[in-house]
Design a protein around this motif. Structure first.
Motif, PDB file in Angstrom:
ATOM      1  N   ILE A   1      16.286  44.360   9.444  1.00 15.43           N
ATOM      2  CA  ILE A   1      17.663  43.996   9.100  1.00 15.43           C
ATOM      3  C   ILE A   1      17.622  42.566   8.594  1.00 15.43           C
ATOM      4  CG2 ILE A   1      19.933  43.398  10.017  1.00 15.43           C
ATOM      5  CD1 ILE A   1      19.950  45.892  11.603  1.00 15.43           C
ATOM      6  N   LEU A   2      18.068  42.397   7.370  1.00 16.49           N
ATOM      7  CA  LEU A   2      18.138  41.083   6.747  1.00 16.49           C
ATOM      8  C   LEU A   2      19.569  40.559   6.821  1.00 16.49           C
ATOM      9  CD1 LEU A   2      16.076  41.545   3.436  1.00 16.49           C
ATOM     10  CD2 LEU A   2      15.342  40.376   5.515  1.00 16.49           C
ATOM     11  N   VAL A   3      19.708  39.263   7.027  1.00 16.01           N
ATOM     12  CA  VAL A   3      21.017  38.609   7.010  1.00 16.01           C
ATOM     13  C   VAL A   3      21.055  37.689   5.792  1.00 16.01           C
ATOM     14  CG1 VAL A   3      22.603  37.063   8.234  1.00 16.01           C
ATOM     15  CG2 VAL A   3      21.202  38.685   9.513  1.00 16.01           C
ATOM     16  N   SER A   4      22.121  37.766   5.024  1.00 17.61           N
ATOM     17  CA  SER A   4      22.234  36.930   3.834  1.00 17.61           C
ATOM     18  C   SER A   4      22.341  35.461   4.224  1.00 17.61           C
ATOM     19  CB  SER A   4      23.463  37.324   3.011  1.00 17.61           C
ATOM     20  OG  SER A   4      24.652  36.928   3.679  1.00 17.61           O
ATOM     21  N   LYS A   5      21.961  34.594   3.324  1.00 12.63           N
ATOM     22  CA  LYS A   5      22.030  33.158   3.564  1.00 12.63           C
ATOM     23  C   LYS A   5      23.465  32.743   3.879  1.00 12.63           C
ATOM     24  CE  LYS A   5      20.836  28.730   1.397  1.00 12.63           C
ATOM     25  NZ  LYS A   5      20.280  28.094   0.161  1.00 12.63           N
ATOM     26  N   ALA A   6      24.417  33.362   3.186  1.00 11.60           N
ATOM     27  CA  ALA A   6      25.826  33.013   3.383  1.00 11.60           C
ATOM     28  C   ALA A   6      26.337  33.394   4.769  1.00 11.60           C
ATOM     29  CB  ALA A   6      26.684  33.695   2.316  1.00 11.60           C
ATOM     30  N   ALA A   7      25.774  34.467   5.343  1.00 12.33           N
ATOM     31  CA  ALA A   7      26.250  34.951   6.647  1.00 12.33           C
ATOM     32  C   ALA A   7      25.347  34.516   7.794  1.00 12.33           C
ATOM     33  CB  ALA A   7      26.364  36.472   6.628  1.00 12.33           C
ATOM     34  N   GLY A   8      24.319  33.744   7.483  1.00  6.84           N
ATOM     35  CA  GLY A   8      23.332  33.362   8.480  1.00  6.84           C
ATOM     36  C   GLY A   8      23.900  32.680   9.711  1.00  6.84           C
ATOM     37  N   ALA A   9      24.912  31.851   9.522  1.00  7.67           N
ATOM     38  CA  ALA A   9      25.491  31.117  10.654  1.00  7.67           C
ATOM     39  C   ALA A   9      26.370  31.999  11.520  1.00  7.67           C
ATOM     40  CB  ALA A   9      26.304  29.930  10.131  1.00  7.67           C
ATOM     41  N   ARG A  10      26.808  33.134  10.959  1.00  4.79           N
ATOM     42  CA  ARG A  10      27.740  34.020  11.681  1.00  4.79           C
ATOM     43  C   ARG A  10      27.063  35.221  12.329  1.00  4.79           C
ATOM     44  NH1 ARG A  10      30.704  36.342   7.908  1.00  4.79           N
ATOM     45  NH2 ARG A  10      29.698  35.392   6.097  1.00  4.79           N
ATOM     46  N   ILE A  11      25.824  35.519  11.945  1.00  8.81           N
ATOM     47  CA  ILE A  11      25.121  36.666  12.515  1.00  8.81           C
ATOM     48  C   ILE A  11      23.798  36.209  13.106  1.00  8.81           C
ATOM     49  CG2 ILE A  11      24.150  38.956  12.068  1.00  8.81           C
ATOM     50  CD1 ILE A  11      26.034  39.246   9.719  1.00  8.81           C
ATOM     51  N   LYS A  12      23.746  36.133  14.407  1.00  9.45           N
ATOM     52  CA  LYS A  12      22.547  35.705  15.115  1.00  9.45           C
ATOM     53  C   LYS A  12      21.881  36.846  15.881  1.00  9.45           C
ATOM     54  CE  LYS A  12      22.922  31.383  13.897  1.00  9.45           C
ATOM     55  NZ  LYS A  12      21.931  30.786  12.961  1.00  9.45           N
ATOM     56  N   SER A  13      22.608  37.962  16.056  1.00  9.25           N
ATOM     57  CA  SER A  13      22.084  39.145  16.749  1.00  9.25           C
ATOM     58  C   SER A  13      22.965  40.334  16.379  1.00  9.25           C
ATOM     59  CB  SER A  13      22.105  38.931  18.265  1.00  9.25           C
ATOM     60  OG  SER A  13      23.416  39.101  18.766  1.00  9.25           O
ATOM     61  N   PRO A  14      22.534  41.572  16.684  1.00  8.36           N
ATOM     62  CA  PRO A  14      23.372  42.743  16.393  1.00  8.36           C
ATOM     63  C   PRO A  14      24.755  42.686  17.062  1.00  8.36           C
ATOM     64  CG  PRO A  14      21.128  43.451  16.741  1.00  8.36           C
ATOM     65  CD  PRO A  14      21.177  41.979  17.111  1.00  8.36           C
ATOM     66  N   ALA A  15      24.896  41.875  18.101  1.00  6.48           N
ATOM     67  CA  ALA A  15      26.197  41.733  18.751  1.00  6.48           C
ATOM     68  C   ALA A  15      27.218  41.116  17.802  1.00  6.48           C
ATOM     69  CB  ALA A  15      26.064  40.877  20.003  1.00  6.48           C
ATOM     70  N   ASP A  16      26.736  40.448  16.760  1.00 12.03           N
ATOM     71  CA  ASP A  16      27.626  39.806  15.784  1.00 12.03           C
ATOM     72  C   ASP A  16      27.991  40.722  14.617  1.00 12.03           C
ATOM     73  OD1 ASP A  16      27.527  37.367  17.230  1.00 12.03           O
ATOM     74  OD2 ASP A  16      25.596  36.877  16.287  1.00 12.03           O
ATOM     75  N   PHE A  17      27.609  42.001  14.686  1.00 12.63           N
ATOM     76  CA  PHE A  17      27.925  42.944  13.613  1.00 12.63           C
ATOM     77  C   PHE A  17      29.429  43.241  13.533  1.00 12.63           C
ATOM     78  CE2 PHE A  17      23.503  45.197  13.635  1.00 12.63           C
ATOM     79  CZ  PHE A  17      22.960  44.079  13.005  1.00 12.63           C
ATOM     80  N   LYS A  18      30.126  42.986  14.601  1.00 18.37           N
ATOM     81  CA  LYS A  18      31.554  43.292  14.661  1.00 18.37           C
ATOM     82  C   LYS A  18      32.299  42.591  13.511  1.00 18.37           C
ATOM     83  CE  LYS A  18      33.237  43.582  18.761  1.00 18.37           C
ATOM     84  NZ  LYS A  18      33.794  43.261  20.117  1.00 18.37           N
ATOM     85  N   GLY A  19      33.022  43.405  12.726  1.00 20.54           N
ATOM     86  CA  GLY A  19      33.801  42.867  11.618  1.00 20.54           C
ATOM     87  C   GLY A  19      33.006  42.602  10.352  1.00 20.54           C
ATOM     88  N   LYS A  20      31.720  42.916  10.368  1.00 27.25           N
ATOM     89  CA  LYS A  20      30.867  42.636   9.208  1.00 27.25           C
ATOM     90  C   LYS A  20      30.626  43.896   8.381  1.00 27.25           C
ATOM     91  CE  LYS A  20      30.175  38.452  10.872  1.00 27.25           C
ATOM     92  NZ  LYS A  20      30.729  38.604  12.221  1.00 27.25           N
ATOM     93  N   THR A  21      30.140  43.694   7.159  1.00 29.34           N
ATOM     94  CA  THR A  21      29.754  44.798   6.286  1.00 29.34           C
ATOM     95  C   THR A  21      28.234  44.825   6.194  1.00 29.34           C
ATOM     96  OG1 THR A  21      31.788  44.621   4.977  1.00 29.34           O
ATOM     97  CG2 THR A  21      29.937  45.796   3.979  1.00 29.34           C
ATOM     98  N   LEU A  22      27.657  45.960   6.575  1.00 25.56           N
ATOM     99  CA  LEU A  22      26.198  46.096   6.638  1.00 25.56           C
ATOM    100  C   LEU A  22      25.706  47.090   5.590  1.00 25.56           C
ATOM    101  CD1 LEU A  22      25.888  46.328  10.528  1.00 25.56           C
ATOM    102  CD2 LEU A  22      25.895  44.280   9.105  1.00 25.56           C
TER     103      LEU A  22
END
Length: 330
Positions: free
Chosen positions: A110-131
């Motif tokens: 699972i890759l996290v975009s540079k723009a979302a890097g500060a907001r997604i630190k673990s799968p627990a942060d998937f809430k409200g995101k588009t994957l």
């Protein structure tokens, strides 16, 4: 008499066409350029598929779920895709089985975009995101849903968007359509090498896979309809022979030697990057095509974590794969 001869000739011609169609074996690959499905193209490039004497055609679909649909419709006899589809399909009343196991780990991250890097630190942060996933109902979708559920995030609390792999995945991430997503090599290296994305969950090795999923996760394989396998055993054996031979080639040759056998478009204009990624991930492939011990149980445990089609059903794991052909392979 002329009309009779024409009718007979037409009938014979149709018989010949039908015979040709029956002899042709089409294998759908859920993304031919993906490194996880390397044995399919490599077997063709090495001439091993031709050595079978069968008329085998490899076709590519961007996602495993699309390849699966082609097989179920009768347009293909086999699929190079993830083993987990055999369990999901059995739960839906369709019997298919893996006849040769290519890998013992998903080979994906699972890759996290540079723009979302500060907001997604673990799968627990998937809430409200588009994957991003390759396709809805695909194995990338399965695994993403499981990792979210494991982190107590419900499927209804995030959005999954089918974006394929390669350039379409990269574009979706670059345009901000997805915050994170699951993909494979060479897409991983293309994004991480430029700093456009970072790895959040790594499923490229057996060790990291067991840590994330709770056990070995047999992934890429060749699966076919059980009915077709039972009625075409000589053909299946020849195909499995070719793939077992290919797996042994992968196990005994360097990433550079293997890459030299592939078409240039597989490198995405960066051959060394492809070689490095393959060298790092080559251990995901089995050496002999045999199903990893305890692997099917892990896959069932994962699917039971989120898949409503599987939950509450009795799955006969023994019928989702066979070692008959790999054990007989020469």
């Amino acid at each position: 008499m002329k009309r009779t001869h024409k009718t007979l000739a037409a009938a014979l011609m149709m018989l010949g066409l039908n015979s040709y169609a029956a002899d042709k074996i089409t294998i759908m690959v859920g993304g031919m350029e993906k490194q996880i499905y390397l044995p399919a193209k490599l077997a063709e490039q090495l001439g091993y598929l031709k050595e079978t004497g069968l008329d085998i055609e490899l076709l590519s679909e961007p996602a495993g779920v699309n390849a699966e649909t082609e097989m179920l419709s009768g347009a293909a006899q086999g699929v190079v895709g993830f083993y987990d589809h055999t369990l999901d399909l059995q739960a839906r009343g369709k019997l298919v089985q893996s006849v040769v196991q290519f890998s013992q780990a998903p080979g994906e991250v699972i890759l996290v975009s540079k723009a979302a890097g500060a907001r997604i630190k673990s799968p627990a942060d998937f809430k409200g995101k588009t994957l991003g996933v390759t396709g809805l109902g695909s194995s990338t979708n399965f695994l993403t849903q499981f990792l979210a559920a494991k982190a107590n995030v419900k499927n209804s609390e995030f959005t999954t968007l089918p974006v394929g792999a390669g350039s379409s995945f990269i574009a979706a991430m670059g345009q901000g359509k997805i915050d994170a997503g699951m993909t494979t090599e060479p897409t991983i290296s293309r994004l991480t090498s430029t700093g456009a994305a970072t790895v959040l969950v790594d499923l490229r090795t057996s060790k990291s896979t067991e840590a994330a999923l709770g056990g070995p996760y047999p992934a890429a394989c060749l699966y076919m309809s059980t009915a077709w396998v039972n009625s075409h055993k000589p053909q299946v054996q020849k195909i499995v022979n070719a793939f077992v031979k290919t797996l042994k080639y992968i196990n005994t040759h360097s990433a550079k030697e293997i890459t030299e056998k592939l078409p240039p478009d597989y490198y995405a204009a960066n051959k060394q990057m492809y070689i490095d990624a393959l060298e790092a991930g080559k251990q995901m492939f089995t050496a002999d095509g045999v199903m990893p011990e305890h692997g099917p149980a892990t896959v069932l445990q994962v699917l039971n974590g989120f898949d409503k089609a599987v939950q509450g059903k009795t799955i006969n794991l023994a019928s989702t794969y066979t070692t008959e052909f790999v054990k007989a392979a020469k």
